[in-house]
Design a protein around this motif. Structure first.
Motif, PDB file in Angstrom:
ATOM      1  N   ALA A   1       1.109  -5.185   1.101  1.00  0.00           N
ATOM      2  CA  ALA A   1       0.778  -6.565   1.468  1.00  0.00           C
ATOM      3  C   ALA A   1       1.541  -7.581   0.617  1.00  0.00           C
ATOM      4  O   ALA A   1       1.649  -8.737   0.984  1.00  0.00           O
ATOM      5  CB  ALA A   1      -0.715  -6.788   1.344  1.00  0.00           C
ATOM      6  N   ASN A   2       2.027  -7.131  -0.537  1.00  0.00           N
ATOM      7  CA  ASN A   2       2.693  -8.064  -1.446  1.00  0.00           C
ATOM      8  C   ASN A   2       4.213  -8.011  -1.366  1.00  0.00           C
ATOM      9  O   ASN A   2       4.887  -8.666  -2.157  1.00  0.00           O
ATOM     10  CB  ASN A   2       2.278  -7.774  -2.896  1.00  0.00           C
ATOM     11  N   ILE A   3       4.724  -7.246  -0.465  1.00  0.00           N
ATOM     12  CA  ILE A   3       6.181  -7.061  -0.454  1.00  0.00           C
ATOM     13  C   ILE A   3       6.705  -7.218   0.982  1.00  0.00           C
ATOM     14  O   ILE A   3       6.038  -6.832   1.949  1.00  0.00           O
ATOM     15  CB  ILE A   3       6.533  -5.677  -1.080  1.00  0.00           C
ATOM     16  N   SER A   4       7.869  -7.794   1.071  1.00  0.00           N
ATOM     17  CA  SER A   4       8.438  -7.970   2.421  1.00  0.00           C
ATOM     18  C   SER A   4       9.289  -6.755   2.775  1.00  0.00           C
ATOM     19  O   SER A   4       9.670  -5.971   1.908  1.00  0.00           O
ATOM     20  CB  SER A   4       9.277  -9.242   2.459  1.00  0.00           C
ATOM     21  N   LEU A   5       9.579  -6.632   4.076  1.00  0.00           N
ATOM     22  CA  LEU A   5      10.407  -5.522   4.525  1.00  0.00           C
ATOM     23  C   LEU A   5      11.785  -5.601   3.862  1.00  0.00           C
ATOM     24  O   LEU A   5      12.352  -4.587   3.468  1.00  0.00           O
ATOM     25  CB  LEU A   5      10.557  -5.575   6.053  1.00  0.00           C
TER      26      LEU A   5
END
Lengths: 631, 125
Positions: B109-113
């Motif tokens: 939830a805290n990281i983008s693709l």
């Protein structure tokens, strides 16, 4: 009639006049030789005089006792042995003597040196032949006796002055004396009770205890004290305290017994009341749900209630009289370290101290039970600390619920995060540059979805943090050596777009080092920086200034500050600012987005690092937030 | 690109999570394998010997921890780098999986693709 005295010495060395010689020759020496012998050797003071009081003969005892020699006294008048005042009495007595032929009475005698003594005089008229009369006086010095009598009278007085009632018994247990208090208290008159057996004074059933104590007192020759009942004249039973003592004569034989009786009705009543309230109190203490023990100032246990027994498994006999920490151990749930400083602090500081959360008590069987507890000092009237009361509750069920709650929040947040991740990633895919067929408006909508979703994610993780802080179970920090400056710079990088968006002027303090390694939980410290920088930007006006400061002037710590010239914090919110869900009205108006959890979490993180967090703020002028970290 | 033709397995029970990842990574030229439970994932890794494993922790049949332990036990799969992708955001989790041999632990939830892709690229540098 005057006697001419021709003094001659007889073979006994006694000077006599003719008259006495005649008397002695005829009636004394010759006819009563034994009589003379007795008179001369007698300790009794004996004097012969004619009817006018002129001494015919005195024995040695008389002469000596009055301070004279025998020879000096013959022919002298008896009046020399009396004071002027006493002579009047003597004349009166003499009249009776002459009339009745004998007289017995107390007369005061005067010695040669003027001192006086009281005598018991046994006087009679001796008439050896008709017409020849002598006065014979036999004196006994009773001044000692009189003095004693006075003492006795005085002590009898004392006894009567006593408030406590007293009885004197003879060895047959018959009452020989009572004092006034006795009469007054129990209603007996002297005449009714003197000579009666002591048993008359007690109810029958008390007799055994009296017999026992009397025996004890006689055998051990000491006073005995015990409670009994006395029967008043009206046959009413009154509770009394009796002190019985025995008096022995010179030969060690029992002579008298003395019994003192004190009315203890009032005391009994007070005792009964105290007993009742004590009973009530101890019933309360015993039956209360909380475990309770009381220690003295040396930490020795003086009370250990039933609940304490139930919770700890120790019986009060294991505990009482010993230092509490011989047996009772309070330990921290996480570390297992001893956690009973609260008791020590309570006794030393004299304040109520509450046990830190998440403490357990080690039971007798070595298992542990979660407790919440407090220690309160006991002070005496002078305010000195004399001990402490330790109260503890078994909170294992509450802890269990807490744990479940924490697990639920943890699970729920995890479950929430999965779909949030889906939204996050698909909006990310949607907004990729290659999706060129989207209108600008559509792109903006996607951006709004993304931002809202980010807020949701933040909210969920904040709530998770809060639940960990509140239960204290999982808010563990993992300290690792890391560069704090790098952490801060990373946060700044993240905030770059926001800073640009609001055209904030960001000033980094000149003395910020390039690198500063410290033992920190990097993620958590990042969160603190993040929250503070976020707030500074959020509550700044467009074009505002945010300043980051770094103070290393104090030994062993570093203080960071984030200063803004934004809206500031109203005074009424300031003291609650670090509480959860607290947001100032002006903050809500200026920036609706916010949970009121950021500072609460930041404080918990800094506290967990052993640092402090605080702020200065003026409404409309801006705020500065500081936090310190130990180095 | 360093990631070109690399083979990565995503062991993840949530379809849309693995799908988003698959789209992003395939777009970058990476070959993607997907397993929906721990046991299948472990089997595929052993058979296919991918270049990297993206591993969730809470999985049916066999947990991510157990898969990790099994992978690190096996001499063949031992060297395959494993990145944990989870939403369990706790220090203790990160510490545990790193102890077990994972090279990183990322919170989904805290990281983008994009950030995930960057991290993967670093591995193949």
């Amino acid at each position: 009639m005057k006697n001419k005295v021709k003094a001659k010495l007889d073979n006994g060395g006694v000077l006599m006049n003719d008259f006495s010689r005649m008397f002695i020759d005829k009636y004394y020496n010759k006819e009563y030789p034994l009589f003379k012998f007795i008179i001369d050797k007698s300790n009794q003071q004996i004097a012969f005089a004619d009817m006018k009081g002129n001494i015919v003969y005195v024995n040695d005892s008389w002469a000596r006792n009055h301070g004279y020699m025998v020879k000096e006294l013959v022919g002298k008048n008896l009046s020399i042995f009396h004071t002027k005042e006493e002579l009047k009495k003597v004349h009166k007595f003499n009249k009776i003597l002459v009339k009745k032929g004998k007289y017995v009475g107390e007369i005061e005698h005067k010695r040669r040196d003027g001192s006086t003594f009281v005598t018991l005089m046994d006087n009679f008229i001796f008439e050896p032949k008709k017409g020849l009369k002598f006065m014979v006086g036999m004196a006994t010095d009773i001044s000692e006796y009189k003095k004693n009598q006075l003492e006795v009278k005085k002590s009898a007085n004392y006894l009567d002055l006593m408030a406590e009632s007293l009885v004197v018994l003879n060895q047959d247990r018959k009452i020989v004396k009572i004092n006034k208090a006795f009469t007054k208290l129990w209603g007996y008159k002297e005449a009714e009770i003197i000579g009666k057996n002591i048993w008359k004074l007690f109810p029958r059933r008390q007799r055994e205890i009296h017999e026992f104590n009397m025996k004890e007192s006689i055998q051990k020759k000491k006073a005995v004290k015990f409670e009994t009942y006395i029967l008043t004249k009206e046959k009413k039973e009154i509770p009394t305290q009796m002190i019985g003592s025995v008096i022995f004569d010179k030969n060690g034989n029992l002579s008298d017994m003395i019994a003192l009786f004190r009315d203890i009705r009032k005391e009994k009543l007070i005792k009964l009341k105290m007993f009742e309230s004590e009973k009530k109190l101890s019933a309360i203490i015993e039956n209360m749900g909380g475990g309770l023990f009381v220690i003295d100032k040396d930490f020795k246990v003086i009370l250990f209630n039933k609940s304490a027994e139930n919770i700890t498994g120790f019986s009060s006999s294991d505990i009482i009289g010993k230092k509490y920490n011989n047996n009772i151990k309070f330990v921290f749930e996480n570390s297992g370290n001893l956690g009973d400083a609260f008791i020590y602090n309570c006794i030393k500081k004299g304040e109520i101290v509450r046990l830190q959360n998440h403490t357990q008590i080690v039971k007798k069987d070595k298992t542990k039970v979660s407790v919440s507890s407090s220690a309160a000092p006991i002070k005496n009237e002078q305010g000195e600390i004399v001990g402490g009361i330790i109260l503890f509750y078994d909170v294992s069920r509450e802890r269990e619920i807490d744990k479940m709650k924490s697990e639920f929040v943890s699970l729920a947040s995890h479950q929430l995060k999965t779909p949030l991740t889906g939204i996050k990633w698909f909006t990310e895919l949607l907004s990729q540059e290659k999706n060129t067929n989207l209108t600008e408006e559509q792109k903006d909508f996607i951006k709004q979805i993304y931002i809202s979703n980010e807020r949701l994610i933040q909210l969920v993780s904040d709530l998770l943090d809060v639940s960990h802080i509140d239960t204290g179970r999982k808010f563990d920090i993992v300290l690792e050596r890391d560069d704090i400056v790098k952490i801060f710079n990373n946060v700044l990088e993240d905030k770059d777009h926001l800073i640009k968006e609001k055209r904030i002027k960001f000033i980094k303090c000149v003395n910020t080092p390039d690198r500063l390694d410290s033992l920190v939980d990097s993620k958590k410290i990042r969160q603190v920086f993040n929250n503070l920088v976020d707030n500074a930007i959020k509550y700044s006006n467009i074009g505002g200034v945010v300043e980051m400061g770094c103070d290393r002037s104090q030994k062993g710590k570093i203080i960071f500050s984030i200063k803004d010239n934004g809206i500031g914090i109203p005074k009424d919110v300031q003291k609650n600012l670090f509480n959860k869900f607290v947001r100032a009205d002006n903050a809500i108006i200026s920036e609706a987005d916010g949970t009121g959890l950021g500072l609460y979490i930041a404080k918990a993180i800094i506290k967990a690092h052993g640092g402090e967090i605080w702020f200065e703020s003026k409404l409309g002028k801006g705020s500065t937030f500081y936090f310190s970290l130990p180095l | 690109m360093v990631v070109n033709n690399k083979k990565i397995i995503i062991i993840e029970d949530d379809d849309f999570i693995s799908r988003a990842l698959k789209i992003k990574l395939e777009d970058k030229g990476i070959n993607i394998l997907i397993a929906k439970d721990g046991k299948t994932g472990l089997d595929i890794v052993k058979k296919e010997k991918p270049d990297l494993v993206l591993l969730d922790l809470i999985l049916p049949k066999m947990s991510g921890y157990d898969v990790l332990v099994e992978l690190k036990k096996d001499i063949v799969t031992k060297k395959i780098p494993v990145i944990i992708l989870t939403n369990l955001n706790q220090n203790e989790v990160e510490k545990k999986v790193k102890d077990f041999g994972a090279i990183d632990c990322l919170v989904k939830a805290n990281i983008s693709l994009e950030q995930i892709f960057k991290r993967i690229s670093e591995v193949f540098k």
